[in-house]
Scaffold this motif. Structure first.
Motif, PDB file in Angstrom:
ATOM      1  N   ARG A 108      31.142  29.971  53.335  1.00 51.29           N
ATOM      2  CA  ARG A 108      30.290  30.331  54.465  1.00 51.29           C
ATOM      3  C   ARG A 108      29.829  29.096  55.226  1.00 51.29           C
ATOM      4  NH1 ARG A 108      29.316  34.027  58.286  1.00 51.29           N
ATOM      5  NH2 ARG A 108      27.094  34.190  58.815  1.00 51.29           N
ATOM      6  N   ALA A 109      29.518  28.020  54.494  1.00 50.90           N
ATOM      7  CA  ALA A 109      29.095  26.782  55.154  1.00 50.90           C
ATOM      8  C   ALA A 109      30.172  26.275  56.097  1.00 50.90           C
ATOM      9  CB  ALA A 109      28.762  25.723  54.111  1.00 50.90           C
ATOM     10  N   GLY A 110      31.421  26.299  55.649  1.00 51.46           N
ATOM     11  CA  GLY A 110      32.518  25.874  56.507  1.00 51.46           C
ATOM     12  C   GLY A 110      32.687  26.783  57.715  1.00 51.46           C
ATOM     13  N   GLU A 111      32.530  28.085  57.497  1.00 53.70           N
ATOM     14  CA  GLU A 111      32.691  29.040  58.595  1.00 53.70           C
ATOM     15  C   GLU A 111      31.650  28.826  59.686  1.00 53.70           C
ATOM     16  OE1 GLU A 111      32.401  32.812  56.742  1.00 53.70           O
ATOM     17  OE2 GLU A 111      34.344  32.662  55.715  1.00 53.70           O
ATOM     18  N   VAL A 112      30.384  28.692  59.274  1.00 55.84           N
ATOM     19  CA  VAL A 112      29.340  28.574  60.299  1.00 55.84           C
ATOM     20  C   VAL A 112      29.366  27.203  60.956  1.00 55.84           C
ATOM     21  CG1 VAL A 112      27.906  30.348  59.246  1.00 55.84           C
ATOM     22  CG2 VAL A 112      27.542  27.950  58.621  1.00 55.84           C
ATOM     23  N   ALA A 113      29.820  26.178  60.237  1.00 57.13           N
ATOM     24  CA  ALA A 113      29.979  24.866  60.881  1.00 57.13           C
ATOM     25  C   ALA A 113      31.023  24.949  61.979  1.00 57.13           C
ATOM     26  CB  ALA A 113      30.364  23.818  59.840  1.00 57.13           C
ATOM     27  N   ALA A 114      32.129  25.625  61.693  1.00 55.02           N
ATOM     28  CA  ALA A 114      33.172  25.799  62.708  1.00 55.02           C
ATOM     29  C   ALA A 114      32.640  26.600  63.895  1.00 55.02           C
ATOM     30  CB  ALA A 114      34.384  26.490  62.091  1.00 55.02           C
ATOM     31  N   GLU A 115      31.800  27.586  63.623  1.00 62.36           N
ATOM     32  CA  GLU A 115      31.231  28.384  64.698  1.00 62.36           C
ATOM     33  C   GLU A 115      30.294  27.553  65.576  1.00 62.36           C
ATOM     34  OE1 GLU A 115      28.262  32.166  64.799  1.00 62.36           O
ATOM     35  OE2 GLU A 115      30.132  32.430  63.677  1.00 62.36           O
ATOM     36  N   LEU A 116      29.481  26.712  64.919  1.00 62.09           N
ATOM     37  CA  LEU A 116      28.594  25.835  65.693  1.00 62.09           C
ATOM     38  C   LEU A 116      29.393  24.940  66.633  1.00 62.09           C
ATOM     39  CD1 LEU A 116      26.074  24.784  62.891  1.00 62.09           C
ATOM     40  CD2 LEU A 116      25.482  26.009  64.992  1.00 62.09           C
ATOM     41  N   ILE A 117      30.519  24.446  66.141  1.00 59.87           N
ATOM     42  CA  ILE A 117      31.333  23.513  66.918  1.00 59.87           C
ATOM     43  C   ILE A 117      32.111  24.237  68.018  1.00 59.87           C
ATOM     44  CG2 ILE A 117      33.300  21.935  66.794  1.00 59.87           C
ATOM     45  CD1 ILE A 117      32.341  21.352  63.854  1.00 59.87           C
ATOM     46  N   ASN A 118      32.803  25.312  67.639  1.00 57.44           N
ATOM     47  CA  ASN A 118      33.762  25.934  68.551  1.00 57.44           C
ATOM     48  C   ASN A 118      33.158  26.996  69.460  1.00 57.44           C
ATOM     49  OD1 ASN A 118      35.991  24.434  67.494  1.00 57.44           O
ATOM     50  ND2 ASN A 118      36.002  25.792  65.710  1.00 57.44           N
ATOM     51  N   SER A 119      32.075  27.646  69.016  1.00 57.31           N
ATOM     52  CA  SER A 119      31.464  28.698  69.827  1.00 57.31           C
ATOM     53  C   SER A 119      30.162  28.260  70.475  1.00 57.31           C
ATOM     54  CB  SER A 119      31.208  29.951  68.969  1.00 57.31           C
ATOM     55  OG  SER A 119      32.416  30.471  68.468  1.00 57.31           O
ATOM     56  N   ASP A 120      29.361  27.515  69.730  1.00 57.91           N
ATOM     57  CA  ASP A 120      28.043  27.140  70.227  1.00 57.91           C
ATOM     58  C   ASP A 120      28.032  25.798  70.940  1.00 57.91           C
ATOM     59  OD1 ASP A 120      26.665  29.460  69.181  1.00 57.91           O
ATOM     60  OD2 ASP A 120      26.962  28.592  67.208  1.00 57.91           O
ATOM     61  N   GLY A 121      29.092  25.036  70.815  1.00 56.86           N
ATOM     62  CA  GLY A 121      29.222  23.808  71.584  1.00 56.86           C
ATOM     63  C   GLY A 121      28.191  22.753  71.259  1.00 56.86           C
ATOM     64  N   VAL A 122      27.863  22.597  69.969  1.00 53.61           N
ATOM     65  CA  VAL A 122      26.848  21.609  69.612  1.00 53.61           C
ATOM     66  C   VAL A 122      27.388  20.191  69.779  1.00 53.61           C
ATOM     67  CG1 VAL A 122      25.698  23.197  68.029  1.00 53.61           C
ATOM     68  CG2 VAL A 122      27.481  21.661  67.148  1.00 53.61           C
ATOM     69  N   ASP A 123      26.474  19.268  69.987  1.00 55.73           N
ATOM     70  CA  ASP A 123      26.846  17.862  70.121  1.00 55.73           C
ATOM     71  C   ASP A 123      27.002  17.181  68.771  1.00 55.73           C
ATOM     72  OD1 ASP A 123      26.725  17.517  73.082  1.00 55.73           O
ATOM     73  OD2 ASP A 123      24.651  18.165  72.746  1.00 55.73           O
ATOM     74  N   LEU A 124      26.281  17.674  67.775  1.00 60.25           N
ATOM     75  CA  LEU A 124      26.408  17.169  66.418  1.00 60.25           C
ATOM     76  C   LEU A 124      25.869  18.222  65.464  1.00 60.25           C
ATOM     77  CD1 LEU A 124      23.681  14.439  65.701  1.00 60.25           C
ATOM     78  CD2 LEU A 124      23.552  16.076  67.559  1.00 60.25           C
TER      79      LEU A 124
END
Length: 440
Positions: A108-124
């Protein structure tokens, strides 16, 4: 009392030795695919005046106590940034914090990290709470070239994921202590009690347990303490009879179980008549609520202490001292302070220092700034590239040892347990409140 004379030697161990310690540990978190808050934007490094910070927290599941203070800190930081925007290259940036719950699951940690990056467009991305969570988050950030700042996992299981060499990480920066530090602290605490120097090892079959069981016997051998390990057990074990049978005659107990498993073990230890003279447990005994769950049987248990209100450190953002932060948390929540509180805030201190130094929200600029960043935080001084004994993306933080003391005559509403610092050999700037008392 017998004092251990090898603490300084353990502290001086270099990265070559550290690599050897973790070489047998199966520490790689699987790369996850592409989590609860936030809207979709383009990937990080956008040109609008918003700094988007992703936070993979651990708020539910068996490791939820690691994330108990995260929500409080995140809400406090949102209020802080609303009045104190971050200035990047002369331009004020508002701050958006997007939180995802890892649910105590590596996948789950990997999934939500990918979501933060690819969907939410976080800077870090920020993350904490054991290598089960930090490693898959880091791997997603490495795969997507997004900066990751992590903490609350010993640096060896974070850095050494396959084979016997630290991973070649380019976007991940980690701030925490290492196994060389915790073993030295433990040895100092054990040396304050007269024991037969036989230790029983209670190690789970997870990344922490694998690393600790593989390396602690070698780290403590030259102190005269031998660790007997009957084998790794699965998290969630309900019957520890086999371990307790093997532990008879061992004056020292050491291990790194998750909180609910230690509660089960310690209850069964009492029922089966096993009581060591000193019990030093990582992970499970970090949190006051976990110790309170043991009732009076928690009195005298020891653990490492990564952050304590008496530490002479101050937040670079709010100006609060460690004591003031702990007091404010207790006043606002009605809960006792907990060690991850300081590190949750420190993640935001590091983030602001890094983007201000970078003068940009571009990934490469932030990681370049992190590579030589030095910042004084509420958990102590954090500096990357300053210690040749660790990988360049690791910054070590102070570590002391503590003992939980039951206040049998406490006033109504007072905390039933207090964590007393009893070993500060590695961090003399943090005052002690006493010495280790043997278990009664």
């Amino acid at each position: 009392m017998v004092r251990n004379g090898r603490v300084a030697q353990a502290r001086a161990l270099n990265v070559r030795a550290a690599v050897a310690w973790a070489s047998t540990a199966a520490l790689a978190g699987a790369l996850a695919g592409c989590g609860e808050v936030g809207g979709g934007t383009v990937a990080g490094g956008g040109d609008d005046d918003v700094l988007r910070i992703g936070f993979v927290s651990t708020e539910t599941g068996p490791s939820a106590l690691f994330g108990e203070a995260n929500t409080y800190v995140i809400e406090a930081m949102e209020l802080w940034f609303a009045d104190n925007p971050v200035t990047i290259d002369g331009t004020e940036h508002s701050v958006e914090i997007i939180v995802k719950d890892s649910q105590s699951s590596s996948a789950r940690a990997g999934e939500v990290a990918a979501e933060l990056i690819n969907s939410d467009g976080v800077d870090l991305v920020l993350t904490s709470s054991t290598p089960d969570i930090t490693n898959p988050v880091s791997e997603q950030c490495e795969a997507n070239s997004v900066p990751c700042i992590s903490t609350v996992a010993p640096w060896q299981p974070f850095a050494i994921r396959e084979g016997d060499e630290p991973a070649d990480l380019k976007y991940s920066y980690h701030a925490f202590w290492g196994l060389e530090d915790v073993s030295a602290v433990y040895a100092d605490m054990w040396g304050q009690v007269d024991t037969n120097q036989k230790a029983a090892g209670l190690f789970p079959n997870d990344p922490d347990g694998q690393a600790w069981s593989a390396n602690f016997p070698a780290l403590t051998a030259d102190t005269g303490v031998t660790i007997d390990d009957p084998g790794l057990y699965p998290n969630g074990t309900q019957d520890f009879s086999a371990q307790l049978s093997a532990f008879k005659g061992h004056d020292i107990l050491v291990g790194v179980p998750i909180p609910p498993d230690f509660t089960t073990f310690w209850q069964q230890a009492g029922q089966q008549g096993y009581q060591p003279k000193v019990a030093t447990i990582g992970k499970a005994l970090l949190f006051p609520s976990a110790v309170e769950a043991l009732g009076n049987a928690g009195d005298g248990l020891t653990s490492e202490v990564w952050w304590h209100p008496t530490a002479p450190f101050t937040s670079s953002l709010t100006g609060q001292t460690a004591q003031e932060l702990a007091d404010q948390y207790e006043s606002d929540t009605g809960k006792q302070w907990t060690q991850p509180l300081g590190f949750a805030e420190a993640l935001f201190e590091i983030t602001v220092a890094a983007v201000e130094k970078a003068g940009s929200t571009e990934p490469d600029a932030i990681t370049e700034a992190l590579s030589t960043l030095e910042v004084s935080t509420v958990v102590g001084d954090v500096a990357w590239g300053a210690d040749d004994s660790v990988p360049p993306y690791v910054a070590k933080t102070p570590l002391v040892g503590g003992q939980w003391r039951l206040d049998e005559g406490q006033d109504e509403g007072a905390n039933p347990y207090e964590l007393v610092v009893v070993s500060n050999t590695l961090a003399p700037e943090i005052p002690t409140g006493g010495e280790v008392e043997p278990l009664r």
